[in-house]
Design a protein around this motif. Structure first.
Motif, PDB file in Angstrom:
ATOM      1  N   GLY A 149       1.120  -1.375   0.055  1.00 47.85           N
ATOM      2  CA  GLY A 149      -0.067  -0.011   0.201  1.00 47.85           C
ATOM      3  C   GLY A 149       0.983   1.361  -0.031  1.00 47.85           C
ATOM      4  N   LEU A 150      -0.114   2.096   0.253  1.00 47.74           N
ATOM      5  CA  LEU A 150       0.554   3.685  -0.205  1.00 47.74           C
ATOM      6  C   LEU A 150       0.166   4.475   1.082  1.00 47.74           C
ATOM      7  CD1 LEU A 150       2.913   5.750  -1.822  1.00 47.74           C
ATOM      8  CD2 LEU A 150       0.970   6.102  -3.194  1.00 47.74           C
ATOM      9  N   ARG A 151       0.986   5.109   1.016  1.00 48.27           N
ATOM     10  CA  ARG A 151       0.840   6.925   2.491  1.00 48.27           C
ATOM     11  C   ARG A 151       1.464   7.500   1.794  1.00 48.27           C
ATOM     12  NH1 ARG A 151       3.179   5.034   6.925  1.00 48.27           N
ATOM     13  NH2 ARG A 151       1.084   4.954   8.177  1.00 48.27           N
ATOM     14  N   VAL A 152       0.474   8.429   1.999  1.00 48.76           N
ATOM     15  CA  VAL A 152       0.854  10.525   0.974  1.00 48.76           C
ATOM     16  C   VAL A 152       1.042  11.065   1.883  1.00 48.76           C
ATOM     17  CG1 VAL A 152       0.068  11.295  -0.777  1.00 48.76           C
ATOM     18  CG2 VAL A 152      -0.409   9.460  -1.046  1.00 48.76           C
ATOM     19  N   THR A 153       1.861  12.443   2.185  1.00 44.84           N
ATOM     20  CA  THR A 153       1.624  13.342   3.016  1.00 44.84           C
ATOM     21  C   THR A 153       1.531  15.045   2.067  1.00 44.84           C
ATOM     22  OG1 THR A 153       3.558  12.232   4.156  1.00 44.84           O
ATOM     23  CG2 THR A 153       2.649  14.207   5.082  1.00 44.84           C
ATOM     24  N   SER A 154       1.418  15.260   2.465  1.00 44.90           N
ATOM     25  CA  SER A 154       0.918  17.066   1.161  1.00 44.90           C
ATOM     26  C   SER A 154       1.500  17.901   1.832  1.00 44.90           C
ATOM     27  CB  SER A 154      -0.390  17.151   1.214  1.00 44.90           C
ATOM     28  OG  SER A 154      -1.034  18.538   0.721  1.00 44.90           O
ATOM     29  N   LEU A 155       2.134  19.239   1.326  1.00 44.85           N
ATOM     30  CA  LEU A 155       2.893  20.252   1.970  1.00 44.85           C
ATOM     31  C   LEU A 155       2.037  20.891   3.071  1.00 44.85           C
ATOM     32  CD1 LEU A 155       4.720  21.346  -1.435  1.00 44.85           C
ATOM     33  CD2 LEU A 155       6.115  21.019   0.244  1.00 44.85           C
ATOM     34  N   GLU A 156       1.281  21.299   2.214  1.00 47.98           N
ATOM     35  CA  GLU A 156      -0.021  21.975   3.031  1.00 47.98           C
ATOM     36  C   GLU A 156      -0.139  21.096   4.975  1.00 47.98           C
ATOM     37  OE1 GLU A 156      -4.781  20.003   3.705  1.00 47.98           O
ATOM     38  OE2 GLU A 156      -4.273  19.281   2.229  1.00 47.98           O
ATOM     39  N   ARG A 157      -0.594  22.515   5.474  1.00 50.27           N
ATOM     40  CA  ARG A 157       0.009  22.339   6.834  1.00 50.27           C
ATOM     41  C   ARG A 157      -0.774  21.454   7.458  1.00 50.27           C
ATOM     42  NH1 ARG A 157       1.824  28.909   7.060  1.00 50.27           N
ATOM     43  NH2 ARG A 157       3.849  28.454   5.908  1.00 50.27           N
ATOM     44  N   SER A 158      -2.204  22.032   7.248  1.00 49.77           N
ATOM     45  CA  SER A 158      -2.981  21.277   8.390  1.00 49.77           C
ATOM     46  C   SER A 158      -4.333  20.568   7.249  1.00 49.77           C
ATOM     47  CB  SER A 158      -3.622  22.314   9.548  1.00 49.77           C
ATOM     48  OG  SER A 158      -4.847  23.589   8.812  1.00 49.77           O
ATOM     49  N   GLY A 159      -4.877  20.528   8.095  1.00 51.07           N
ATOM     50  CA  GLY A 159      -6.127  19.699   7.591  1.00 51.07           C
ATOM     51  C   GLY A 159      -6.803  18.132   7.704  1.00 51.07           C
ATOM     52  N   SER A 160      -7.947  17.182   7.709  1.00 49.16           N
ATOM     53  CA  SER A 160      -8.376  16.781   7.976  1.00 49.16           C
ATOM     54  C   SER A 160      -7.329  14.822   6.576  1.00 49.16           C
ATOM     55  CB  SER A 160      -9.447  15.813   7.832  1.00 49.16           C
ATOM     56  OG  SER A 160     -10.070  16.482   8.955  1.00 49.16           O
ATOM     57  N   TYR A 161      -7.384  15.909   5.670  1.00 52.31           N
ATOM     58  CA  TYR A 161      -6.382  14.740   4.323  1.00 52.31           C
ATOM     59  C   TYR A 161      -5.144  14.559   3.883  1.00 52.31           C
ATOM     60  CZ  TYR A 161     -11.258  13.781   4.406  1.00 52.31           C
ATOM     61  OH  TYR A 161     -12.653  13.141   4.748  1.00 52.31           O
ATOM     62  N   ARG A 162      -4.556  15.662   5.092  1.00 52.20           N
ATOM     63  CA  ARG A 162      -3.109  15.893   4.515  1.00 52.20           C
ATOM     64  C   ARG A 162      -1.942  15.374   4.333  1.00 52.20           C
ATOM     65  NH1 ARG A 162       1.584  16.611   8.018  1.00 52.20           N
ATOM     66  NH2 ARG A 162       3.430  17.415   6.819  1.00 52.20           N
ATOM     67  N   VAL A 163      -2.567  14.357   5.740  1.00 51.34           N
ATOM     68  CA  VAL A 163      -1.910  12.461   5.249  1.00 51.34           C
ATOM     69  C   VAL A 163      -2.973  11.745   4.725  1.00 51.34           C
ATOM     70  CG1 VAL A 163      -0.593  10.647   5.867  1.00 51.34           C
ATOM     71  CG2 VAL A 163      -0.160  13.320   6.675  1.00 51.34           C
ATOM     72  N   MET A 164      -2.642  10.454   3.095  1.00 50.58           N
ATOM     73  CA  MET A 164      -3.674   9.679   2.528  1.00 50.58           C
ATOM     74  C   MET A 164      -3.121   8.650   2.776  1.00 50.58           C
ATOM     75  SD  MET A 164      -4.703   8.312  -0.327  1.00 50.58           S
ATOM     76  CE  MET A 164      -3.339   9.985  -1.231  1.00 50.58           C
ATOM     77  N   GLU A 165      -3.766   7.704   3.228  1.00 50.38           N
ATOM     78  CA  GLU A 165      -3.490   6.428   2.327  1.00 50.38           C
ATOM     79  C   GLU A 165      -4.570   5.503   1.106  1.00 50.38           C
ATOM     80  OE1 GLU A 165      -3.195   3.971   6.078  1.00 50.38           O
ATOM     81  OE2 GLU A 165      -1.127   5.039   6.268  1.00 50.38           O
ATOM     82  N   MET A 166      -3.844   4.655   0.582  1.00 56.14           N
ATOM     83  CA  MET A 166      -4.347   3.663  -0.773  1.00 56.14           C
ATOM     84  C   MET A 166      -3.587   2.423  -0.336  1.00 56.14           C
ATOM     85  SD  MET A 166      -2.667   5.004  -3.890  1.00 56.14           S
ATOM     86  CE  MET A 166      -3.270   6.329  -4.105  1.00 56.14           C
ATOM     87  N   GLY A 167      -5.131   1.586  -0.985  1.00 53.94           N
ATOM     88  CA  GLY A 167      -4.764  -0.205  -1.122  1.00 53.94           C
ATOM     89  C   GLY A 167      -4.089  -0.416  -1.879  1.00 53.94           C
ATOM     90  N   ARG A 168      -4.363  -1.575  -2.074  1.00 56.38           N
ATOM     91  CA  ARG A 168      -2.776  -2.402  -3.273  1.00 56.38           C
ATOM     92  C   ARG A 168      -3.196  -1.730  -4.299  1.00 56.38           C
ATOM     93  NH1 ARG A 168      -4.288  -7.417   0.032  1.00 56.38           N
ATOM     94  NH2 ARG A 168      -6.113  -7.940  -0.964  1.00 56.38           N
ATOM     95  N   ASP A 169      -5.495  -2.010  -4.135  1.00 58.41           N
ATOM     96  CA  ASP A 169      -5.860  -2.071  -5.601  1.00 58.41           C
ATOM     97  C   ASP A 169      -5.818  -0.725  -6.646  1.00 58.41           C
ATOM     98  OD1 ASP A 169      -6.253  -4.661  -5.429  1.00 58.41           O
ATOM     99  OD2 ASP A 169      -8.678  -3.992  -4.965  1.00 58.41           O
ATOM    100  N   TYR A 170      -5.360   0.327  -5.495  1.00 58.47           N
ATOM    101  CA  TYR A 170      -5.661   1.747  -5.632  1.00 58.47           C
ATOM    102  C   TYR A 170      -3.824   1.404  -6.292  1.00 58.47           C
ATOM    103  CZ  TYR A 170     -10.043   3.202  -4.352  1.00 58.47           C
ATOM    104  OH  TYR A 170     -11.416   2.911  -4.042  1.00 58.47           O
ATOM    105  N   ALA A 171      -3.207   1.772  -5.585  1.00 59.98           N
ATOM    106  CA  ALA A 171      -1.363   1.901  -6.092  1.00 59.98           C
ATOM    107  C   ALA A 171      -1.208   0.699  -6.795  1.00 59.98           C
ATOM    108  CB  ALA A 171      -0.680   1.490  -4.309  1.00 59.98           C
ATOM    109  N   GLU A 172      -1.803  -0.439  -7.455  1.00 56.35           N
ATOM    110  CA  GLU A 172      -1.172  -1.066  -8.819  1.00 56.35           C
ATOM    111  C   GLU A 172      -1.975  -0.684  -9.574  1.00 56.35           C
ATOM    112  OE1 GLU A 172      -1.103  -4.714  -7.187  1.00 56.35           O
ATOM    113  OE2 GLU A 172       0.302  -4.941  -5.981  1.00 56.35           O
ATOM    114  N   ASP A 173      -2.954  -0.715  -9.727  1.00 54.18           N
ATOM    115  CA  ASP A 173      -4.286   0.470 -10.702  1.00 54.18           C
ATOM    116  C   ASP A 173      -2.563   1.013 -11.798  1.00 54.18           C
ATOM    117  OD1 ASP A 173      -6.033   1.280 -12.928  1.00 54.18           O
ATOM    118  OD2 ASP A 173      -7.047  -0.086 -11.634  1.00 54.18           O
ATOM    119  N   PRO A 174      -2.931   0.603 -13.046  1.00 52.37           N
ATOM    120  CA  PRO A 174      -2.288   1.252 -14.079  1.00 52.37           C
ATOM    121  C   PRO A 174      -2.636   2.733 -14.467  1.00 52.37           C
ATOM    122  CG  PRO A 174      -3.255  -0.360 -15.546  1.00 52.37           C
ATOM    123  CD  PRO A 174      -3.503  -0.257 -13.972  1.00 52.37           C
TER     124      PRO A 174
END
Length: 407
Positions: free
Chosen positions: A339-364
């Motif tokens: 899977g994958l964890r994604v972090t944004s440059l934004e300073r705050s917010g509920s979705y500054r850090v997001m995770e996605m499972g393998r189906d999304y991460a492996e999708d072309p």
């Protein structure tokens, strides 16, 4: 015998001040007139009309509840379900969230009409006729209060206006269960009455004379027209062929930089010019590495044509270009199924850090996008790089990506 002398003629004086009515003054005390419950003689406040409106309202609530569950669990999946969420069909979230908003707006109209048909019963006298009747009245109060709060907080969420101290997502989700449970209980209690008035040809069940039938049909036609008008003037924000009729929705699918709306600008997210100027992409995994923007652009490119769909109901399809997430994870030594964890440059917010499972991460089709509709991303659309993935809520299509972590 002599007759008594005649009485002197009456001398007219100033007019006397009229005293209070007997019902108001008694023995020197003020007394209020007797309180009587209001009586209603209006037409169409009958069970047949309430049942007819209730059928439509029940369908709207059912669609809204099911699509709301889909939206909630796509945004906030339990840990065990993170790798089970599907990335196909690519338009799945666009459809479900569009139906969610459309059915919620229709439910507002239907709920108001439903309350109009039954409001005389709120003033029934005596208000309580026993324990069971009191419990029934309490369940109706819970149903009405939760339903009104649910649809109107949803309406304000579409406009991104939050004039309350509580968190919208958690409250809206909890209220959905309260409304659904209260509605099922109400249907169970009223089942005999609903059954009696369900069919147009139920003999002997009308509470109003038969000549009220045309008025009832006119009411139903009017309600249908109102629901249709609200739907046609808002659904264009998700169903783009009707975009020209999108008059009442707060977003138009074609309005915004690069032809897409923007919910949160870079300024609102606290993304500064310096942060963008000094940007590097860091990828953490078994083989960590970092890339400048020029190095990222030099990697093999891929294109995806995907819709971006927001929780407020708007969505639009666009052409995206960038680097496949699966290629970036492979360079970091990720194993298949990671899977994958994604972090944004934004300073705050509920979705500054997001995770996605393998189906999304492996999708072309899942990209770290660098271009939108053939142009370099604007800063409000996530420059230098953002996530775009199929069948994914817009709040999880993270902008201003600075860190990828292999899970």
């Amino acid at each position: 015998m002599t007759s008594p002398p005649p009485e002197p003629p009456a001398v007219p004086g100033p007019p006397a001040t009229p005293g209070p009515p007997a019902t108001v003054r008694a023995r020197g005390r003020l007394a209020l007139p007797p309180v009587r419950p209001p009586s209603f003689s209006g037409r169409l406040h009958d069970a047949r009309t309430a049942t007819s409106i209730g059928r439509w309202l029940g369908v709207a609530f059912l669609v809204c509840f099911v699509t709301g569950l889909i939206s909630h669990y796509l945004q906030h999946p339990p840990g065990w379900a993170a790798d089970l969420l599907p990335s196909r069909p690519v338009w799945g979230y666009r459809l479900s969230q569009g139906l969610h908003i459309a059915s919620g707006l229709a439910a507002i109209v239907l709920l108001l009409v439903k309350l109009w048909t039954v409001y005389p019963r709120l003033f029934a006298w005596p208000p309580v006729r026993g324990v069971l009747h009191a419990l029934e009245r309490l369940s109706v109060a819970v149903l009405v209060a939760s339903a009104v709060l649910e649809v109107f907080t949803g309406l304000l969420n579409i406009a991104e206006w939050y004039p309350w101290p509580f968190g919208f997502i958690q409250t809206h989700f909890a209220l959905a269960w309260v409304v659904t449970g209260s509605l099922l209980l109400h249907i169970a209690v009223k089942a005999p009455e609903i059954k009696a008035h369900w069919s147009r040809r139920s003999p002997g069940t009308l509470e109003l004379p038969a000549q009220d039938g045309p008025d009832r049909r006119s009411l139903m036609l009017g309600v249908g027209a109102a629901v249709g008008a609200v739907t046609l003037t808002t659904v264009g924000q998700a169903f783009t062929p009707l975009g020209s009729l999108d008059l009442l929705a707060p977003r138009h699918p074609d309005h915004g930089p690069q032809g897409l709306p923007v919910n949160r600008t870079a300024a609102a997210a606290g993304v500064t010019d310096r942060a963008v100027r000094d940007w590097r992409l860091e990828v953490r995994g078994p083989t960590p590495y970092s890339l400048t923007l020029d190095q990222l652009r030099a990697l093999p490119r891929a294109q995806s044509r995907l819709p971006i769909a927001c929780v407020e109901g708007w969505s639009v399809e666009a052409a995206w270009s960038g680097v496949r997430i699966s290629d970036l994870l492979a360079l970091a030594g990720a194993r298949p199924g990671a899977g994958l964890r994604v972090t944004s440059l934004e300073r705050s917010g509920s979705y500054r850090v997001m995770e996605m499972g393998r189906d999304y991460a492996e999708d072309p089709l899942t990209l770290l996008a660098l271009e939108l509709n053939g142009q370099v991303l604007t800063v409000d659309h996530g420059y230098p790089a953002r996530i775009i993935a199929p069948n994914r809520p817009g709040v999880l299509q993270t902008k201003w990506v600075t860190l990828l972590e292999v899970l």
